[in-house]
Design a protein around this motif. Structure first.
Motif, PDB file in Angstrom:
ATOM      1  N   GLN A 121      41.669  38.911  35.571  1.00  0.00           N
ATOM      2  CA  GLN A 121      40.219  38.661  35.672  1.00  0.00           C
ATOM      3  C   GLN A 121      39.584  39.664  36.650  1.00  0.00           C
ATOM      4  O   GLN A 121      38.488  40.172  36.413  1.00  0.00           O
ATOM      5  N   TYR A 122      40.312  39.951  37.731  1.00  0.00           N
ATOM      6  CA  TYR A 122      39.824  40.918  38.727  1.00  0.00           C
ATOM      7  C   TYR A 122      39.744  42.310  38.073  1.00  0.00           C
ATOM      8  O   TYR A 122      38.763  43.036  38.246  1.00  0.00           O
TER       9      TYR A 122
ATOM     10  N   LEU B   5      41.076  37.114  46.670  1.00  0.00           N
ATOM     11  CA  LEU B   5      42.104  37.935  46.019  1.00  0.00           C
ATOM     12  C   LEU B   5      42.244  39.282  46.730  1.00  0.00           C
ATOM     13  O   LEU B   5      43.359  39.785  46.937  1.00  0.00           O
ATOM     14  N   GLU B   6      41.108  39.861  47.132  1.00  0.00           N
ATOM     15  CA  GLU B   6      41.164  41.150  47.816  1.00  0.00           C
ATOM     16  C   GLU B   6      41.906  41.035  49.136  1.00  0.00           C
ATOM     17  O   GLU B   6      42.604  41.964  49.561  1.00  0.00           O
TER      18      GLU B   6
ATOM     19  N   GLY C 225      36.801  42.687  35.992  1.00  0.00           N
ATOM     20  CA  GLY C 225      35.520  42.530  36.691  1.00  0.00           C
ATOM     21  C   GLY C 225      34.903  41.166  36.490  1.00  0.00           C
ATOM     22  O   GLY C 225      33.677  41.017  36.544  1.00  0.00           O
ATOM     23  N   GLU C 226      35.745  40.169  36.252  1.00  0.00           N
ATOM     24  CA  GLU C 226      35.203  38.829  35.996  1.00  0.00           C
ATOM     25  C   GLU C 226      35.246  37.922  37.210  1.00  0.00           C
ATOM     26  O   GLU C 226      34.765  36.784  37.159  1.00  0.00           O
ATOM     27  N   LEU C 227      35.875  38.389  38.299  1.00  0.00           N
ATOM     28  CA  LEU C 227      35.922  37.550  39.513  1.00  0.00           C
ATOM     29  C   LEU C 227      34.706  37.847  40.379  1.00  0.00           C
ATOM     30  O   LEU C 227      34.327  39.008  40.554  1.00  0.00           O
ATOM     31  N   THR C 228      34.120  36.778  40.918  1.00  0.00           N
ATOM     32  CA  THR C 228      32.957  36.977  41.795  1.00  0.00           C
ATOM     33  C   THR C 228      33.090  36.099  43.045  1.00  0.00           C
ATOM     34  O   THR C 228      33.939  35.208  43.102  1.00  0.00           O
TER      35      THR C 228
ATOM     36  N   GLU D 182      36.204  33.810  45.176  1.00  0.00           N
ATOM     37  CA  GLU D 182      37.460  34.072  44.456  1.00  0.00           C
ATOM     38  C   GLU D 182      37.847  35.547  44.582  1.00  0.00           C
ATOM     39  O   GLU D 182      39.011  35.887  44.800  1.00  0.00           O
ATOM     40  N   LYS D 183      36.831  36.393  44.453  1.00  0.00           N
ATOM     41  CA  LYS D 183      37.078  37.837  44.521  1.00  0.00           C
ATOM     42  C   LYS D 183      37.524  38.240  45.938  1.00  0.00           C
ATOM     43  O   LYS D 183      38.506  38.972  46.117  1.00  0.00           O
ATOM     44  N   GLU D 184      36.797  37.714  46.933  1.00  0.00           N
ATOM     45  CA  GLU D 184      37.123  38.052  48.326  1.00  0.00           C
ATOM     46  C   GLU D 184      38.527  37.571  48.681  1.00  0.00           C
ATOM     47  O   GLU D 184      39.303  38.273  49.338  1.00  0.00           O
TER      48      GLU D 184
ATOM     49  N   LYS E  38      44.475  35.623  37.545  1.00  0.00           N
ATOM     50  CA  LYS E  38      43.424  36.023  38.498  1.00  0.00           C
ATOM     51  C   LYS E  38      43.345  37.551  38.582  1.00  0.00           C
ATOM     52  O   LYS E  38      42.262  38.132  38.633  1.00  0.00           O
TER      53      LYS E  38
END
Lengths: 201, 254
Positions: free
Chosen positions: B14-15, B28-29, B18-21, B24-26, B11
């Motif tokens: 991917q982050y 991980l952040e 720039g592949e997380l959206t 999933e992105k939120e 993950k």
């Protein structure tokens, strides 16, 4: 036959910042400044090989500064490169245990140009350590990682220039290579501080 | 070694790429904020990415460095000294030919019959040593006084002398009336035919030639000039130069 053209400062900086016409732009820097900058090194205890090595480093650092938007354009490229060249060479001499008294004095009296080039020199060793790690990777890993992270090619484009069966295989290989580099960094605790400086400095 | 699962490691990469959206992105952040160790792991990956970018840049510059150095180290082809002198001589000769050609082209373009006439014409002055008690005829007197219009206005007949006919021809010449001058000089020459003592003959041939040129009758002019040039005893032999003949030929070719 190659057509030689030189870019004006503004166009050169724009090209380097956007990664466009990189080869032509780097050639322009060489053709415009190599002779005069190498003359400085060779007239200050350096050999021809020293001059070439220092100039390569200066060009890499200059492009790095531009791509990180740290080149504010308050001085010309020429002035900036001269300053960078001088600091890089003096730094190298110090590293070798030699120094030029006249140049040290000059270094202190000289106005700082554009951005504090001495800051770049602190990073000099750190950057060298990091890039040396990449050099220790196998050729395949180096190729895939550079194509992806430097050339910004997609998996599909990388597949076209390698012998892998499909994109997923390329993706897996690239992941393993990155993890390998991560492992090498983790095995060097002293690098942790460098990383913080480079990323958040 | 890190204690993160392969899943979270993937993950993070991917982050990094720039592949997380979206969610999933939120998600991980949020985890990055909550777990400093995870943030440190991301920093390591970011440093790895940065080192790859720098390494790529170094390679790019190094490749161009070699190209540029190869260019500057290409040996300069040595030219054999004899060949060098030969080339130098040819270059000088070519330059001279070029300059001469340009000069000739300029002359050719700017040459006019009037210019050739003016460069070779000299007013004719009558000899003044006269026997005491003998007066000049009106034609000769007026000619001496440079009253050319009056000279040509005088009646001309079979009683006129060759000298009077000559000053009449010279007066037409001075008045830029080449047609009449040609006609008069022809009379002077014809009057001298079959005479052992020729008067104003050589003078008439030369001035007739000049009038032919001014009147654009180049063939006639050249014929006369060549005749003068072939006779070293001709009074105007020295006046007919190769340069004059060349210029008339140039005018003829235009």
């Amino acid at each position: 036959m190659e057509v030689i053209r030189n870019f004006p400062d503004s166009e050169l900086v724009a090209n380097l910042r956007n990664g466009k016409k990189m080869d032509e732009s780097i050639k322009t820097i060489y053709r415009s400044y190599f002779d005069s900058l190498s003359w400085y090194v060779m007239n200050n205890s350096g050999s021809r090989q020293d001059a070439e090595d220092i100039f390569q480093e200066v060009v890499v650092n200059f492009i790095d500064v531009v791509q990180k938007d740290k080149f504010r354009g308050e001085s010309s490229i020429k002035t900036f490169l001269y300053s960078l060249n001088r600091f890089t060479w003096l730094n190298e001499l110090k590293k070798r245990g030699r120094s030029l008294k006249r140049e040290e004095k000059y270094e202190h009296e000289q106005d700082r140009v554009e951005l504090d080039t001495s800051e770049l020199m602190t990073e000099r060793e750190e950057k060298a350590t990091l890039t040396n790690l990449v050099a220790k990777l196998g050729q395949t890993c180096q190729k895939i990682l550079i194509l992806f992270y430097y050339e910004n090619l997609s998996m599909k484009e990388i597949l076209a220039v390698t012998d892998y069966d499909n994109e997923q295989v390329v993706r897996n290989k690239k992941y393993k290579c990155l993890k390998q580099l991560e492992k090498m960094i983790n095995e060097r605790p002293a690098l942790k501080k460098i990383l913080k400086n480079l990323l958040h400095g | 070694m890190d204690n993160f699962t392969p899943d979270i490691s993937e993950k993070l990469v991917q982050y990094l790429d720039g592949e997380l959206t979206g969610n999933e992105k939120e998600e991980l952040e949020q985890q990055l904020k909550s777990y400093p160790a995870l943030q440190e792991k991301l920093d390591t990956l970011l440093a790895a990415k940065e080192s790859i970018r720098l390494y790529g840049l170094k390679q790019k510059v190094a490749a161009i460095h070699h190209i540029i150095m190869d260019e500057s180290e290409k040996p300069v082809k040595q030219i054999n000294p004899v060949k060098r002198i030969l080339r130098f001589s040819i270059a000088i000769a070519a330059s001279i030919v070029l300059v001469y050609g340009a000069y000739m082209a300029y002359i050719f373009m700017t040459l006019t019959p009037e210019k050739v006439f003016a460069a070779n014409f000299q007013p004719y002055e009558l000899v003044t040593s006269r026997d005491i008690g003998i007066e000049d005829s009106p034609a000769l007197r007026l000619y001496r006084e440079k009253k050319y219009s009056e000279v040509v206005g005088l009646p001309y007949d079979s009683n006129s002398t060759i000298e009077e006919e000559f000053v009449r021809a010279m007066s037409f010449t001075e008045l830029r009336n080449s047609e009449k001058a040609i006609e008069s000089f022809k009379h002077v020459i014809a009057s001298n035919e079959n005479k052992s003592m020729k008067i104003y003959y050589d003078e008439s041939e030369y001035y007739l030639a000049l009038n032919y040129i001014r009147n654009k009758e180049y063939k006639n002019g050249l014929k006369l000039l060549n005749k003068i040039k072939e006779n070293p005893r001709h009074l105007y032999y020295d006046k007919v130069s190769a340069k004059l003949l060349r210029k008339v030929k140039m005018l003829e070719k235009r």
